[in-house]
Design a protein around this motif. Structure first.
Motif, PDB file in Angstrom:
ATOM      1  N   TRP A 149     -24.869 -24.763   7.451  1.00 45.34           N
ATOM      2  CA  TRP A 149     -24.643 -25.217   6.082  1.00 45.34           C
ATOM      3  C   TRP A 149     -23.290 -25.908   5.959  1.00 45.34           C
ATOM      4  O   TRP A 149     -23.177 -26.971   5.353  1.00 45.34           O
ATOM      5  CB  TRP A 149     -24.754 -24.041   5.108  1.00 45.34           C
ATOM      6  CG  TRP A 149     -24.570 -24.438   3.684  1.00 45.34           C
ATOM      7  CD1 TRP A 149     -25.460 -25.093   2.886  1.00 45.34           C
ATOM      8  CD2 TRP A 149     -23.412 -24.218   2.885  1.00 45.34           C
ATOM      9  NE1 TRP A 149     -24.929 -25.288   1.626  1.00 45.34           N
ATOM     10  CE2 TRP A 149     -23.667 -24.757   1.606  1.00 45.34           C
ATOM     11  CE3 TRP A 149     -22.180 -23.609   3.118  1.00 45.34           C
ATOM     12  CZ2 TRP A 149     -22.742 -24.699   0.574  1.00 45.34           C
ATOM     13  CZ3 TRP A 149     -21.255 -23.553   2.091  1.00 45.34           C
ATOM     14  CH2 TRP A 149     -21.551 -24.108   0.833  1.00 45.34           C
ATOM     15  N   ALA A 150     -22.256 -25.317   6.569  1.00 39.71           N
ATOM     16  CA  ALA A 150     -20.928 -25.940   6.542  1.00 39.71           C
ATOM     17  C   ALA A 150     -20.968 -27.308   7.227  1.00 39.71           C
ATOM     18  O   ALA A 150     -20.307 -28.252   6.795  1.00 39.71           O
ATOM     19  CB  ALA A 150     -19.890 -25.032   7.207  1.00 39.71           C
ATOM     20  N   GLY A 151     -21.765 -27.437   8.279  1.00 42.86           N
ATOM     21  CA  GLY A 151     -21.920 -28.726   8.939  1.00 42.86           C
ATOM     22  C   GLY A 151     -22.598 -29.746   8.047  1.00 42.86           C
ATOM     23  O   GLY A 151     -22.234 -30.929   8.040  1.00 42.86           O
ATOM     24  N   PHE A 152     -23.580 -29.287   7.264  1.00 42.90           N
ATOM     25  CA  PHE A 152     -24.246 -30.172   6.308  1.00 42.90           C
ATOM     26  C   PHE A 152     -23.257 -30.662   5.250  1.00 42.90           C
ATOM     27  O   PHE A 152     -23.207 -31.850   4.933  1.00 42.90           O
ATOM     28  CB  PHE A 152     -25.425 -29.453   5.654  1.00 42.90           C
ATOM     29  CG  PHE A 152     -26.015 -30.207   4.506  1.00 42.90           C
ATOM     30  CD1 PHE A 152     -26.815 -31.322   4.723  1.00 42.90           C
ATOM     31  CD2 PHE A 152     -25.760 -29.816   3.203  1.00 42.90           C
ATOM     32  CE1 PHE A 152     -27.348 -32.038   3.664  1.00 42.90           C
ATOM     33  CE2 PHE A 152     -26.291 -30.519   2.136  1.00 42.90           C
ATOM     34  CZ  PHE A 152     -27.080 -31.637   2.359  1.00 42.90           C
ATOM     35  N   VAL A 153     -22.461 -29.740   4.701  1.00 39.67           N
ATOM     36  CA  VAL A 153     -21.459 -30.114   3.697  1.00 39.67           C
ATOM     37  C   VAL A 153     -20.469 -31.099   4.305  1.00 39.67           C
ATOM     38  O   VAL A 153     -20.155 -32.138   3.717  1.00 39.67           O
ATOM     39  CB  VAL A 153     -20.718 -28.872   3.149  1.00 39.67           C
ATOM     40  CG1 VAL A 153     -19.588 -29.278   2.215  1.00 39.67           C
ATOM     41  CG2 VAL A 153     -21.688 -27.930   2.442  1.00 39.67           C
ATOM     42  N   GLN A 154     -20.009 -30.806   5.506  1.00 41.81           N
ATOM     43  CA  GLN A 154     -19.048 -31.664   6.192  1.00 41.81           C
ATOM     44  C   GLN A 154     -19.634 -33.054   6.425  1.00 41.81           C
ATOM     45  O   GLN A 154     -18.988 -34.069   6.133  1.00 41.81           O
ATOM     46  CB  GLN A 154     -18.666 -31.001   7.512  1.00 41.81           C
ATOM     47  CG  GLN A 154     -17.506 -31.618   8.235  1.00 41.81           C
ATOM     48  CD  GLN A 154     -17.146 -30.813   9.467  1.00 41.81           C
ATOM     49  OE1 GLN A 154     -18.017 -30.320  10.185  1.00 41.81           O
ATOM     50  NE2 GLN A 154     -15.855 -30.669   9.699  1.00 41.81           N
ATOM     51  N   GLY A 155     -20.846 -33.117   6.925  1.00 47.87           N
ATOM     52  CA  GLY A 155     -21.487 -34.404   7.175  1.00 47.87           C
ATOM     53  C   GLY A 155     -21.697 -35.199   5.899  1.00 47.87           C
ATOM     54  O   GLY A 155     -21.481 -36.420   5.871  1.00 47.87           O
TER      55      GLY A 155
END
Length: 166
Positions: A149-155
């Motif tokens: 999820w953090a990767g999705f937000v970051q992307g």
């Protein structure tokens, strides 16, 4: 969660209260690793790798001059996330406007968070699973979901900040 550009440069985040609380809790955990982590904690080693892995004296000297400011910057980024994601007023949605500089601070935090989570669930530098025990499977599932999820937000934030690179 909605991540969008806004007039001028920057990012607008719209988070549900649960997402905001999750980010705030994860910011607390990043701060704890930075503040209380021992030097042999692999997650802390990933956050603050040795500048001179083959020269212990040079590494200690470099760390002496840089570690404090690196930790302070990472803790400030985590605090910025905590401040923005406060839902103590009972809101269902949290709208966060970040200028470009603030957004890059959040991206720093998200990178630090993902490094810690990857270490905790046994993901290598390449993002591939290095294996783990079945005893921690539930905890690992939660941490892995937070990592993704953090990767999705970051992307999503990166796409808004630099759409030509997406």
């Amino acid at each position: 969660m909605i991540v969008a550009g806004r007039s001028g440069e920057g990012v607008r985040l719209v988070l549900e209260a649960e997402e905001a609380m999750l980010l705030s809790e994860l910011a607390d955990q990043v701060d704890s690793v930075l503040l209380l982590g021992s030097d042999d904690d692999p997650a802390l080693e990933r956050l603050l790798p040795s500048a001179y892995p083959d020269d212990e004296n040079a590494a200690r000297e470099f760390e002496r001059y840089t570690r404090g400011s690196l930790v302070d910057g990472k803790r400030q980024a985590a605090q910025s996330v905590r401040d923005a994601t406060d839902v103590s007023d009972g809101r269902d949605l949290v709208e966060i406007e970040l200028d470009e500089s603030q957004a890059w601070g959040w991206l720093t935090f998200l990178t630090d968070l993902r490094l810690i989570l990857a270490e905790r669930v046994g993901l290598g530098d390449d993002g591939l699973d290095e294996g783990g025990s079945a005893d921690d499977e539930t905890r690992d599932d939660y941490l892995r979901a937070a990592y993704e999820w953090a990767g999705f937000v970051q992307g999503s934030m990166l796409e808004v900040l630099d759409p030509t690179e997406a």
